[in-house]
Design a protein around this motif. Structure first.
Motif, mmCIF file in Angstrom:
data_model
loop_
_atom_site.group_PDB
_atom_site.id
_atom_site.type_symbol
_atom_site.label_atom_id
_atom_site.label_comp_id
_atom_site.label_asym_id
_atom_site.label_seq_id
_atom_site.Cartn_x
_atom_site.Cartn_y
_atom_site.Cartn_z
ATOM 1 N N GLU A 1 0.855 -1.180 0.000
ATOM 2 C CA GLU A 1 0.000 0.000 0.000
ATOM 3 C C GLU A 1 0.894 1.232 0.000
ATOM 4 N N VAL A 2 0.511 2.251 -0.782
ATOM 5 C CA VAL A 2 1.307 3.482 -0.834
ATOM 6 C C VAL A 2 0.396 4.682 -0.602
ATOM 7 N N GLN A 3 1.012 5.766 -0.175
ATOM 8 C CA GLN A 3 0.297 7.021 0.056
ATOM 9 C C GLN A 3 1.038 8.132 -0.684
ATOM 10 N N ARG B 1 -4.479 7.384 -1.599
ATOM 11 C CA ARG B 1 -3.960 6.125 -1.059
ATOM 12 C C ARG B 1 -4.224 5.024 -2.085
ATOM 13 N N ILE B 2 -3.199 4.215 -2.353
ATOM 14 C CA ILE B 2 -3.304 3.189 -3.396
ATOM 15 C C ILE B 2 -3.031 1.816 -2.787
ATOM 16 N N GLU B 3 -3.989 0.923 -2.944
ATOM 17 C CA GLU B 3 -3.858 -0.464 -2.491
ATOM 18 C C GLU B 3 -3.433 -1.305 -3.691
ATOM 19 N N GLU C 1 -9.684 9.861 -3.536
ATOM 20 C CA GLU C 1 -9.089 9.622 -2.230
ATOM 21 C C GLU C 1 -8.402 8.258 -2.128
ATOM 22 N N TYR C 2 -8.922 7.272 -2.884
ATOM 23 C CA TYR C 2 -8.440 5.903 -2.697
ATOM 24 C C TYR C 2 -8.544 5.142 -4.011
ATOM 25 N N VAL C 3 -7.497 4.354 -4.322
ATOM 26 C CA VAL C 3 -7.488 3.518 -5.523
ATOM 27 C C VAL C 3 -7.167 2.087 -5.111
ATOM 28 N N GLY D 1 -9.147 -4.622 -13.748
ATOM 29 C CA GLY D 1 -9.391 -3.197 -13.646
ATOM 30 C C GLY D 1 -8.973 -2.669 -12.299
ATOM 31 N N PHE D 2 -9.637 -1.633 -11.842
ATOM 32 C CA PHE D 2 -9.334 -1.058 -10.537
ATOM 33 C C PHE D 2 -10.565 -0.326 -10.034
ATOM 34 N N ALA D 3 -10.604 -0.108 -8.736
ATOM 35 C CA ALA D 3 -11.708 0.624 -8.109
ATOM 36 C C ALA D 3 -11.184 1.943 -7.572
ATOM 37 N N ILE D 4 -12.006 2.966 -7.673
ATOM 38 C CA ILE D 4 -11.636 4.290 -7.183
ATOM 39 C C ILE D 4 -12.725 4.800 -6.245
ATOM 40 N N HIS D 5 -12.272 5.348 -5.154
ATOM 41 C CA HIS D 5 -13.186 6.008 -4.223
ATOM 42 C C HIS D 5 -12.915 7.505 -4.328
#
Length: 254
Positions: A179-181, A187-189, A222-224, A231-235
């Motif tokens: 996880e990175v910030q 913030r990326i998971e 705010e969050y990926v 794919g990916f999810a984004i908040h």
């Protein structure tokens, strides 16, 4: 034996040799005890930024016992390397009454956990974080993972550069998930590195879609979550959405 000339000569030669050795040892002892060999100067050098010279001198004086010939160099070296910021020390005698100590500092790459620093070589060391450069990233991971975390930090920094901002934190969980910030608040998971190149591929997937993502959501992200297989999810502020690799997007209110 007393009637054997050969044995008498051998015995006499042995006595002469022992006497010569004793005289030599006495002369050597007398020589090394001469005042001219009393250690009078300790030179400390190296490319030093955080190491305080007066503090080093005060700490080492108690470890310098004996004179030029008898001082224990290993003891002095170990004492120097036990000090904060000292990565390595070398100690040499300089004729006739000096010691030369060369110190190498740790170069801090980031903060590690709550009370340590990690070097550019991936080595943990203890020093006052306030003495380090401002803005160091926060790195963390299980015991023994320091070198891997440092390696990944450099890779994430390169892979995620197009997102803007700087890399503020990299965390490797106990389950070995990443996880990175970023400094822009994102913030990326990334999940676990299951196969060679999988983490880079997830980052590249995000980078490829990023211009469209920014066009739609601007600075509200705010969050990926990159752990999706396709794919990916984004908040974003108020919403979540999943971007599929085929270009479709699923959006839902938070």
């Amino acid at each position: 034996m007393w009637n054997d000339t050969r044995q008498l000569n051998l015995f006499a030669n042995a006595l002469y040799s022992l006497l010569a050795l004793a005289l030599f040892a006495a002369a050597g002892y007398w020589l090394v005890q001469q005042p001219k060999f009393t250690l009078r100067v300790i030179k400390i050098g190296g490319e030093l930024e955080h190491i305080n010279m007066p503090t080093v001198r005060a700490a080492l004086m108690g470890q310098v016992q004996g004179n030029f010939f008898t001082v224990d160099l290993e003891t002095v070296r170990a004492a120097a390397e036990s000090m904060p910021w000292v990565r390595q020390a070398s100690v040499q005698r300089v004729w006739p009454n000096q010691l030369a100590i060369t110190l190498q500092e740790y170069k801090a790459l980031g903060l590690w956990g709550s009370d340590q620093l990690v070097s550019e070589e991936g080595e943990l060391f203890t020093a006052n974080p306030a003495e380090a450069v401002d803005g160091l990233p926060l790195l963390n991971g299980p015991a023994g993972s320091e070198k891997k975390v440092v390696e990944r930090y450099r890779e994430f920094k390169r892979w995620l550069a197009p997102l803007g901002g700087t890399l503020q934190a990299v965390n490797l969980s106990a389950r070995y998930a990443w996880e990175v910030q970023l400094s822009n608040g994102i913030r990326i998971e990334l999940g676990r590195d299951r196969t060679e190149g999988s983490l880079e591929a997830r980052c590249q997937r995000l980078i490829a879609a990023w211009p469209e993502v920014i066009k739609q959501w601007g600075n509200d992200i705010e969050y990926v979550d990159l752990r999706y297989p396709n794919g990916f999810a984004i908040h974003a502020a108020g919403m979540n959405f999943v971007e599929e690799t085929n270009g479709s997007t699923k959006t839902s209110l938070r």
